[in-house]
Design a protein around this motif. Structure first.
Motif, PDB file in Angstrom:
ATOM      1  N   PRO A 669       0.832  -1.207   0.000  1.00  0.00           N
ATOM      2  CA  PRO A 669       0.000   0.000   0.000  1.00  0.00           C
ATOM      3  C   PRO A 669       0.861   1.249   0.000  1.00  0.00           C
ATOM      4  CG  PRO A 669       0.054  -0.975   2.192  1.00  0.00           C
ATOM      5  CD  PRO A 669       0.741  -1.946   1.275  1.00  0.00           C
ATOM      6  N   HIS A 670       0.281   2.308  -0.555  1.00  0.00           N
ATOM      7  CA  HIS A 670       0.973   3.592  -0.531  1.00  0.00           C
ATOM      8  C   HIS A 670       1.165   4.037   0.914  1.00  0.00           C
ATOM      9  CE1 HIS A 670       1.801   7.855  -1.204  1.00  0.00           C
ATOM     10  NE2 HIS A 670       2.119   7.511  -2.442  1.00  0.00           N
ATOM     11  N   THR A 671       2.185   4.852   1.114  1.00  0.00           N
ATOM     12  CA  THR A 671       2.502   5.316   2.467  1.00  0.00           C
ATOM     13  C   THR A 671       1.289   5.947   3.138  1.00  0.00           C
ATOM     14  OG1 THR A 671       4.773   5.719   1.781  1.00  0.00           O
ATOM     15  CG2 THR A 671       4.042   6.814   3.784  1.00  0.00           C
ATOM     16  N   LYS A 672       0.477   6.699   2.362  1.00  0.00           N
ATOM     17  CA  LYS A 672      -0.677   7.374   2.953  1.00  0.00           C
ATOM     18  C   LYS A 672      -1.713   6.384   3.451  1.00  0.00           C
ATOM     19  CE  LYS A 672      -1.632   9.366  -0.646  1.00  0.00           C
ATOM     20  NZ  LYS A 672      -1.827  10.032  -1.921  1.00  0.00           N
ATOM     21  N   ASN A 673      -1.806   5.209   2.805  1.00  0.00           N
ATOM     22  CA  ASN A 673      -2.811   4.231   3.172  1.00  0.00           C
ATOM     23  C   ASN A 673      -2.315   3.230   4.211  1.00  0.00           C
ATOM     24  OD1 ASN A 673      -4.535   5.349   1.250  1.00  0.00           O
ATOM     25  ND2 ASN A 673      -3.671   4.095  -0.373  1.00  0.00           N
ATOM     26  N   TRP A 674      -1.066   3.378   4.636  1.00  0.00           N
ATOM     27  CA  TRP A 674      -0.515   2.404   5.575  1.00  0.00           C
ATOM     28  C   TRP A 674      -1.154   2.587   6.942  1.00  0.00           C
ATOM     29  CZ3 TRP A 674       1.823   1.439  10.144  1.00  0.00           C
ATOM     30  CH2 TRP A 674       2.530   0.242  10.267  1.00  0.00           C
ATOM     31  N   ARG A 675      -1.611   1.511   7.493  1.00  0.00           N
ATOM     32  CA  ARG A 675      -2.057   1.490   8.872  1.00  0.00           C
ATOM     33  C   ARG A 675      -1.584   0.177   9.483  1.00  0.00           C
ATOM     34  NH1 ARG A 675      -7.224   2.479  10.155  1.00  0.00           N
ATOM     35  NH2 ARG A 675      -8.061   3.188   8.181  1.00  0.00           N
ATOM     36  N   PRO A 676      -1.347   0.142  10.791  1.00  0.00           N
ATOM     37  CA  PRO A 676      -0.855  -1.106  11.378  1.00  0.00           C
ATOM     38  C   PRO A 676      -1.889  -2.224  11.290  1.00  0.00           C
ATOM     39  CG  PRO A 676      -1.331   0.520  13.083  1.00  0.00           C
ATOM     40  CD  PRO A 676      -1.462   1.221  11.782  1.00  0.00           C
ATOM     41  N   GLN A 677      -1.570  -3.263  10.536  1.00  0.00           N
ATOM     42  CA  GLN A 677      -2.363  -4.501  10.509  1.00  0.00           C
ATOM     43  C   GLN A 677      -1.646  -5.454  11.455  1.00  0.00           C
ATOM     44  OE1 GLN A 677      -4.868  -3.813   8.814  1.00  0.00           O
ATOM     45  NE2 GLN A 677      -4.397  -2.770   6.907  1.00  0.00           N
ATOM     46  N   ILE A 678      -2.213  -5.654  12.621  1.00  0.00           N
ATOM     47  CA  ILE A 678      -1.440  -6.179  13.739  1.00  0.00           C
ATOM     48  C   ILE A 678      -1.649  -7.677  13.924  1.00  0.00           C
ATOM     49  CG2 ILE A 678      -1.015  -5.988  16.223  1.00  0.00           C
ATOM     50  CD1 ILE A 678      -1.913  -3.121  16.102  1.00  0.00           C
ATOM     51  N   LEU A 679      -0.555  -8.383  14.101  1.00  0.00           N
ATOM     52  CA  LEU A 679      -0.570  -9.751  14.600  1.00  0.00           C
ATOM     53  C   LEU A 679      -0.196  -9.684  16.078  1.00  0.00           C
ATOM     54  CD1 LEU A 679      -0.550 -12.878  14.432  1.00  0.00           C
ATOM     55  CD2 LEU A 679       1.835 -12.714  13.677  1.00  0.00           C
ATOM     56  N   VAL A 680      -1.144 -10.052  16.946  1.00  0.00           N
ATOM     57  CA  VAL A 680      -0.922 -10.001  18.389  1.00  0.00           C
ATOM     58  C   VAL A 680      -0.548 -11.404  18.856  1.00  0.00           C
ATOM     59  CG1 VAL A 680      -1.870  -9.280  20.604  1.00  0.00           C
ATOM     60  CG2 VAL A 680      -2.718  -8.240  18.502  1.00  0.00           C
TER      61      VAL A 680
END
Length: 1117
Positions: A669-680
């Protein structure tokens, strides 16, 4: 690095793309072309030992900020911004310093683009036909639409840097290339047809009001459709000539267009002031402006010389020219037109003045069919309905059929031009401040001018004059010109030059917009128009623009061209509002506008108004415009991907899901669309219950229900034997996720050992492109205890694997002290310690946390470390500028870490650490024996450290480790003897022994977070209480010299950094800190944990963060 800064923003893949971290996205800050030698020189002698092994991927903050110091907040166009990675010239191009403020850069250009041809040529006619109330409603509706659009545009424009390209750039980067390309083309066509409209207005003023004899096709003597055709042909010929001249001016010297812009704007402002002055003058001295009316019909002024049927000359009654126009002879007994015979000729005052009360007569609309008479309200006329219509060419007739929606379409172009500020953002000193203020102020000013003009025109001018579009009943005068003071020519020439200037501006801006679209490469067949002259001027785009503009010229009617460009602008504005509404509702992490006075409901209202106005103006034009945009959208979409639809609703859903996943596979994804998709990564106890539920509380606070969350856990064993335990663990995870309101998926992996199971989760989590990009795992709690040693090793392997997989890593320490979702902080700080730049995670995480109600009241502070040779004042200034462009509100502080000698305490602590590691390697004991030996080493080394520690050091005990420390001091002395037996070296068993301990005795296990010099210890321990005993340390110098100097430096750095962090952030609600990477070789892994302990000592809540090898924040919109 400055050039690489532009590179980072692309992120759409490229020739150098590799895996998840393309060079374009990770290069600007994370990777640089600096050689290893230069890097080592940068780090040499600095307090950066903990990060020295990562010097090739993580630059120091000081070097990053110095590269940003000369960075202009904008590039000069989308070419330099988006195409820099493919254009070496653009990389080397020097960006000129921005120079314009709000007034010169935004307010006046918007004023020039909004005020123009419609105000001077059609406003009086609109008021006369639509009435004051109807026209005021149209003006209010159109101005409200542009105001709502300006609010949405201000939010988008202040959400980062907007290079030239204006609305196209904003929409394409907010809604994607398909919408961006479609709306960009619409905006381009609207701008091009606006150029045609301005040129037609220019020709109309020239041929009708300035030099009527210049007409090539003579209109004198022609009637009806023939006269109309002659006028249109004149417009086509002269329009083509003017278009050619203007195109030549733009091609040869666009700089002259910009220089003349202020001159043209001055003409507009002077003209408007002249109108207001004239209105004021009418209140006490109305101008002589007679209109001749036969019955209630307005007569053509060129058909008579005296407004009377007959006049008295001496004692003789003589017929006038008007008589001869309606009768077959000049004699009194001539046969005349019935209407002429039955009605009297009267002369009315065309401009009775603002105090005359004419406003009441002009309040309501008076629409007319084409070729119908312009009639005076309030005058009765004798009319035989059965009499044939004759001499119609003697009256002023309506040239088109008028109705409310037509007026909307004709008027709306007069409020376009609100994008002028964002299009000039490359020249602004502070675009994020100037664009909202300048644009909204310009719309407010022009809306006041338009609304007041509607009321004043209705209050000053008679209805028949208002409805006389071309002034045929008033000697061919421009109506608004006659109202002006001191002379009508002020308005005539002012409007002429303003239309010329606006036409030149359109022919200047439209090719650049087409060039920006072409160079983006999203519409393949337009790529040829991305080329231009050596200086970047869009030659081919100008040629195409001139050809499309010629289509508008050939239409020739200003009233027919205006609704066309209304469609394209309305569609553009509609998608600007849609983009703002979607960004607000989706709440992407990059959505941080500095302009705060927006709301998704306002954007949706603006979008609805735009859609309504499109169909009000012309439903068939609206369908055509939407069809064009739809075709371009599908063309861009199908050029990039194939799509197959299944049968039925479920088939469509499955196909859409598959298509979406395949699109995610196309690239990161583009930098602007990056959000943390987290593996906990959750730990389980023996009953398969979750050990640390606060991890999910933190996850909820980070995610707020957005994006992907995978909660993973590991069960040791085989799949066949341990499936029930896995199901129970999965139920525990799901139940806790429901309690903590974490929206995501649970996943339990069974493996023969926990290390492999964790590795499988990290590798295989997610599906296709929908996978995690960040891992959240808690810091191992009692890692020094022998039974927890495997967790320590697992943790280090997780750090290594996430680094190798280019995943971000978040490690909360003392997770039990973190707040639950029900808690609220009413005040406090979230402190960010930005030591090295590894992609911006440290900046993004506090912003995400502050979106949650738990952390909302906390303020953000950013600390960075300056070395001896850094200019800390300049660093702070550069950092504040950087944060301003990132739209982060935070306090900034630069902490100076002066070079200092390594203390004896540091040497001693490093010696203990190394001995501990060495003994663990050399001993081959059973598990129970190893546990006993480690604890005995802890006891002995603790006494040694207390004896050797200088009294001025006061590290504090961590909440999470108190129980471990307490249990370690009660071990019997027999365990100490085990060490002596194994190493055959006498080791003191008393902490007060004057003999310096041997290397074997200086074993690991000392608790880092102990309070070394507690007051009670000073009393009970003479070695600490008496400074003279410190001299023992200098007997150790030969052994210190054998220490690994890298470890000494790391320990020194960790200790010094911890001192300043504790000093500044001890009371902070949360401290975020760069997490050093583990050693590249596997020797000294326990040392790594020791460094982390020392680094975070004395802090309650710490979140250690490692970036994933790519940029996650951007200054661009």
């Amino acid at each position: 690095m400055l050039n690489n800064l532009t590179e980072c923003e692309e992120g759409d893949g490229g020739p150098n793309s590799q895996g998840d971290a393309t060079s374009k996205e990770s290069s600007p800050f994370i990777n640089s072309s600096t050689s290893d030698v230069e890097k080592s020189q940068q780090y040499d002698g600095k307090n950066m030992a903990l990060f020295e092994e990562e010097m090739d991927t993580s630059p120091m903050v000081s070097s990053l900020l110095s590269s940003l110091a000369n960075y202009s907040n904008l590039t000069q166009g989308s070419k330099e911004h988006e195409e820099a990675e493919n254009n070496e010239e653009a990389r080397k191009k020097t960006v000129q310093a921005p120079r314009m403020g709000t007034i010169m850069g935004v307010y006046l250009p918007c004023m020039q683009n909004i005020l123009g041809v419609i105000l001077f040529l059609r406003m009086t006619w609109l008021v006369g036909v639509g009435g004051v109330l109807g026209t005021f409603a149209i003006v209010f509706m159109c101005c409200s639409t542009t105001m709502l659009t300006a609010i949405s545009m201000s939010a988008i424009a202040t959400n980062g840097v907007v290079p030239a390209g204006g609305s196209y750039y904003m929409i394409s980067r907010s809604l994607g290339p398909e919408f961006g390309g479609a709306v960009g083309i619409c905006f381009y066509l609207g701008t091009t047809f606006a150029g045609a409209m301005y040129i037609l207005g220019c020709i109309e003023i020239l041929l009708i009001y300035i030099v009527p004899p210049a007409a090539i096709f003579k209109m004198e003597g022609l009637e009806g459709s023939e006269a109309e055709a002659a006028l249109l042909n004149n417009m086509r010929v002269y329009g083509t000539i003017v278009l050619s001249l203007m195109s030549l001016v733009v091609f040869v010297g666009v700089k002259y267009v910009n220089k003349l812009a202020l001159v043209f704007l001055a003409c507009v402002i002077l003209s408007i002031l002249a109108v207001y002055a004239g209105v004021i003058k009418t209140s006490f001295d109305p101008p002589e402006f007679p209109v001749c009316v036969l019955g209630n019909r307005t007569l053509l002024s060129k058909g008579f010389d005296i407004c009377a049927k007959t006049i008295e000359q001496g004692n003789v009654t003589v017929t006038t020219r008007l008589w001869r126009s309606f009768c077959d002879s000049e004699f009194l007994n001539a046969t005349c037109d019935d209407y002429f015979n039955n009605n009297n000729v009267s002369q009315i005052q065309g401009i009775p003045g603002v105090t005359s009360g004419i406003l009441a007569e002009n309040l309501f609309s008076m629409f007319a069919e084409k070729n119908s008479f312009i009639e005076k309200r309030g005058i009765s006329a004798a009319l035989d309905p059965e009499a044939p219509l004759t001499n119609a060419n003697r009256y002023v007739l309506a040239d088109i059929t008028s109705f409310f929606t037509l007026l909307v379409g004709i008027y709306f172009p007069s409020v376009t031009g609100i994008m002028a500020g964002s299009n000039r953002s490359g020249d602004l000193q502070d675009a994020q401040k100037s664009i909202p203020i300048g644009t909204i102020l310009a719309i407010t000013t022009t809306s006041f001018i338009y609304m007041s003009s509607v009321v004043l025109f209705g209050a000053c001018v008679d209805g028949v004059v208002l409805r006389d579009k071309f002034g045929e009943g008033v000697n061919g005068n421009l109506v608004i010109g006659t109202l002006a003071w001191p002379s009508p020519w002020v308005i005539v020439f002012g409007s002429f030059f303003s239309t010329c200037g606006a036409g030149l501006q359109s022919l200047t801006g439209a090719p650049r917009l087409l060039q920006a679209i072409s160079r983006d490469g999203i519409i393949p067949f337009l790529r040829v128009f991305g080329h231009g002259k050596a200086n970047g001027e869009p030659t081919w785009a100008l040629l195409l623009t001139a050809c499309i503009c010629e289509i508008g010229i050939l239409i020739a009617s200003l009233d027919a061209v205006a609704p066309i460009l209304s469609m394209f602008f309305l569609m553009c504005y509609m998608f600007v509002n849609l983009a703002c509404a979607l960004q607000t509702l989706l709440r992407t992490p990059n959505w941080r506008p500095r302009f705060k006075f927006y709301h998704w409901a306002l954007s949706l209202l603006g979008m609805s108004l735009c859609l309504t106005l499109m169909f009000l103006c012309s439903w068939y034009y609206a369908i055509v415009a939407m069809g064009i945009a739809g075709c371009i959208y599908k063309y861009i979409e199908f050029c990039g991907a194939e799509k197959e639809w299944g049968d039925g609703i479920r088939g469509i859903s499955l196909s859409a899901a598959r298509y979406a996943l395949m699109r995610l596979e196309e690239g990161p994804p583009h930098t602007k669309n990056w959000r943390p998709q987290i593996l906990v990564l959750m730990g389980l106890d023996g009953e398969q219950n979750v050990e640390q539920p606060r991890l999910l509380s933190l996850t909820n606070q980070l995610k707020a229900g957005k994006g992907l969350t995978i909660v993973g856990a590991c069960v040791e064993g085989t799949y066949l034997n341990n499936q029930p335990q896995a199901q129970k663990a999965d139920q525990s995870l799901r139940k806790l996720m429901e309690i903590e309101k974490v929206k995501g998926f649970s996943q339990v992996v069974i493996s023969s050992n926990l290390r492999d199971a964790t590795s499988h989760l990290i590798q295989a989590g997610g599906l296709g492109g929908l996978r995690h990009n960040a891992v959240l795992v808690s810091f191992p709690k009692n890692w020094k205890q022998a039974e927890e040693h495997h967790r320590c090793r697992n943790f280090i392997e997780i750090v290594r694997e996430t680094t190798a997989a280019q995943l971000a890593l978040m490690v909360p320490k003392n997770i039990s002290a973190y707040p639950s979702n029900g808690e609220r902080f009413t005040e406090g700080y979230i402190d960010v310690w930005w030591i090295v730049h590894d992609g911006g995670m440290l900046m993004l995480l506090p912003f995400l946390l502050r979106q949650h109600k738990v952390w909302r009241k906390c303020k953000m502070r950013i600390f960075t470390v300056a070395q001896m040779d850094d200019n800390s004042i300049q660093m702070k200034k550069d950092l504040m500028t950087f944060l301003y462009h990132l739209r982060f509100d935070a306090e900034v502080e630069v902490v100076e870490m002066h070079d200092s000698d390594i203390s004896a305490y540091t040497y001693e602590k490093t010696l203990v650490m190394e001995q501990r590691s060495k003994i663990l390697k050399e001993m081959h004991l059973t598990k129970n024996e190893r546990e006993r030996e480690i604890q005995s080493i802890t006891d002995v080394s603790r006494g040694s450290i207390r004896r050797k520690n200088p009294s001025n050091l006061h590290p504090q005990r961590s909440i999470a480790e108190e129980s471990v420390t307490g249990s370690g001091e009660e071990k019997p002395e027999e365990e100490v003897q085990l060490i002596q037996g194994k190493n055959a070296t006498p080791t003191p068993t008393s902490p007060t022994s004057p003999t310096a301990p041997t290397p074997a005795a200086m074993s690991p296990g000392e608790e880092v977070q102990m309070t070394w010099t507690d007051e009670t210890e000073k009393t009970n321990n003479p070695a600490v209480a008496n400074p003279e005993n410190i001299k023992d340390m200098f007997n150790m110098k030969p052994e210190w010299e054998n220490l690994n100097q890298s470890n000494v430096r790391r320990m020194h750095h960790a200790q010094k950094l911890n001192e300043v962090i504790v000093k500044k952030s001890q009371e902070a609600k949360l401290v975020l800190l760069n997490m050093p990477g583990p050693p590249r070789n596997r020797t000294g892994e326990e040392n790594y944990m020791e460094f982390l302990e020392v680094l975070t000592e004395g802090l309650n809540r710490v979140l250690l963060v490692r970036g994933g090898g790519r940029e996650v924040i951007t200054i661009y919109s």
